[in-house]
Enzyme design. Structure first.
Site, PDB file in Angstrom:
ATOM      1  N   MET A  61       0.467  -1.709  -0.083  1.00 41.91           N
ATOM      2  CA  MET A  61      -0.022   0.072  -0.014  1.00 41.91           C
ATOM      3  C   MET A  61       1.002   1.264   0.145  1.00 41.91           C
ATOM      4  O   MET A  61       0.496   2.225  -0.230  1.00 41.91           O
ATOM      5  CB  MET A  61      -1.177  -0.023   1.519  1.00 41.91           C
ATOM      6  CG  MET A  61      -0.112   0.446   3.248  1.00 41.91           C
ATOM      7  SD  MET A  61      -1.321   0.373   3.786  1.00 41.91           S
ATOM      8  CE  MET A  61      -2.122  -1.196   4.314  1.00 41.91           C
ATOM      9  N   HIS A 107       4.977 -12.407  -7.627  1.00 42.49           N
ATOM     10  CA  HIS A 107       4.015 -11.350  -8.061  1.00 42.49           C
ATOM     11  C   HIS A 107       3.706 -10.270  -7.087  1.00 42.49           C
ATOM     12  O   HIS A 107       2.174  -9.861  -7.469  1.00 42.49           O
ATOM     13  CB  HIS A 107       2.570 -11.921  -7.858  1.00 42.49           C
ATOM     14  CG  HIS A 107       2.673 -12.884  -6.264  1.00 42.49           C
ATOM     15  ND1 HIS A 107       3.609 -13.441  -5.620  1.00 42.49           N
ATOM     16  CD2 HIS A 107       1.454 -12.559  -5.425  1.00 42.49           C
ATOM     17  CE1 HIS A 107       3.320 -12.722  -4.268  1.00 42.49           C
ATOM     18  NE2 HIS A 107       1.739 -13.065  -4.490  1.00 42.49           N
TER      19      HIS A 107
END
Length: 391
Positions: A277, A305
């Site tokens: 984030m 990923h």
């Protein structure tokens, strides 16, 4: 058995990787790897005509989608707070949520797909209706909707989630069947390698593919919904699963390649990879340089990923002695980065992840970064929201 490891990993992750590799033809571990269920997150394993149910995982077809829009930062930078509120109010986040939007794609053709026949008849219609209600919902954990700006201040929308309750039920059901138990019965997580020539293997492959199409439809609907909220136009879509299995040819042999938290990255193939984030994300592609091919082959044409966790959720939330992320430290990080956050919790704080730039560097010349995306708005499930369908 041929293996290759990118980056540095703790002993438990490496032990788990080598256990999986013993039963595979080839295996690789990406630089964002960390401990998972039986197979580590960031692991890639190739088999001959077999697929690993636990390798694909419970969140079948979890993945990332990113849309580049026609907007520039100057058009939205004055209303980021408003946009964050609108996204949070429009898109459904959290445990088992049904889609609150009245235009969710509940009549999508995939609900009539013949692959539903792979689900035991007694459970088929209930699962279909659950999937219909959840299509286009994001869930909890590390799943998100983000608004980014790239190096040219172009606005991108990024999303991360998978096949929700559909994939979780399929994985749990076939894991039970593989242990000679009944569909819906809870069983220990163990590696079940299903022969694709067997009826059970064929059924799982069909159901996994269905979950994959479901996840693609959900992510694209959510991303395009946010593009519409911004009053923007889609100019490019980058979309990949990172919990899935594919039939691929490697060194002239067809293999079943299971990627668990790993992004396919064949030469020129684009991928969207998020950090945290409070960290940048990237649009990348598999290297097109001939000199990179040997290392790309060792990676089974895969890459990271995400950034990879360095702290478990329990540690981040302070549920282990001497652990825990300081809430003020998380808020300070986001303020410095200029991120508007809605939802989220300490177990998703930037401090619990590696830096994405470090894990990308550890992948060597196998990938090329095309765009660096700076997070402007991050929307996730709220603090304390439990979601069994997260990856």
């Amino acid at each position: 058995m041929r293996t290759h490891i990118f980056g540095q990993h703790d002993e438990k992750t490496l032990a788990q990787f080598y256990q999986v590799a013993q039963r595979a033809v080839r295996a690789a571990l990406m630089a964002d790897g960390h401990l998972g269920y039986v197979m580590p997150i960031g692991g890639v394993a190739a088999y001959r005509s077999q697929v690993s149910v636990v390798g694909v995982g419970f969140d079948i077809a979890c993945g990332n989608a990113a849309i580049r829009t026609n907007l520039r930062l100057e058009k939205i930078e004055g209303r980021l707070e408003e946009l964050a509120d609108e996204i949070a109010a429009t898109i459904s986040f959290g445990l088992g949520r049904s889609n609150r939007a009245n235009d969710a794609p509940t009549d999508h053709p995939l609900f009539e797909d013949e692959a539903w026949e792979a689900i035991p008849k007694a459970h088929r219609e209930a699962l279909r209706e659950k999937a219909r209600a959840q299509l286009g919902t994001v869930g909890g954990g590390n799943h998100y909707v983000d608004v980014f700006a790239d190096e040219k201040e172009r606005i991108w929308i990024g999303v991360h989630f998978g096949s929700r309750g559909l994939g979780h039920t399929i994985a749990s059901g076939f894991m039970a069947l593989a242990q000679n138990r009944s569909w819906g019965e809870r069983v220990p997580e163990s590696e079940a390698l299903l022969d694709l020539k067997s009826p059970l293997g064929q059924a799982y492959w069909a159901a996994m593919g269905l979950a994959g199409r479901y996840a693609y439809a959900g992510r694209e609907w959510v991303a395009r919904k946010v593009v519409a909220l911004l009053g923007a136009r889609e100019e490019e879509l980058v979309h990949n699963h990172h919990n899935f299995a594919w039939k691929e040819v490697h060194d002239g042999e067809e293999l079943v390649v299971v990627r668990k938290g790993a992004t396919p990255a064949f030469p020129g193939q684009k991928g969207f990879v998020g950090g945290s984030m409070g960290d940048d994300a990237v649009i990348l592609q598999g290297s097109t340089l001939a000199s990179a091919q040997p290392l790309q082959k060792a990676a089974l044409f895969s890459t990271v990923h995400g950034a990879g966790r360095v702290m478990s959720r329990r540690q981040a939330l302070g549920k282990r002695r001497g652990s825990g992320v300081n809430p003020e430290a998380m808020r300070s990080w986001l303020k410095r980065k200029g991120v508007v956050l809605r939802g989220g919790d300490l177990d998703e704080a930037p401090q619990v992840y590696r830096r994405l730039s470090d894990v990308l560097k550890a992948q060597g010349p196998t990938i090329e970064v095309l765009h660096v995306l700076r997070p402007l708005v991050v929307v996730m499930a709220g603090a304390g929201e439990f979601d069994p369908y997260k990856d």
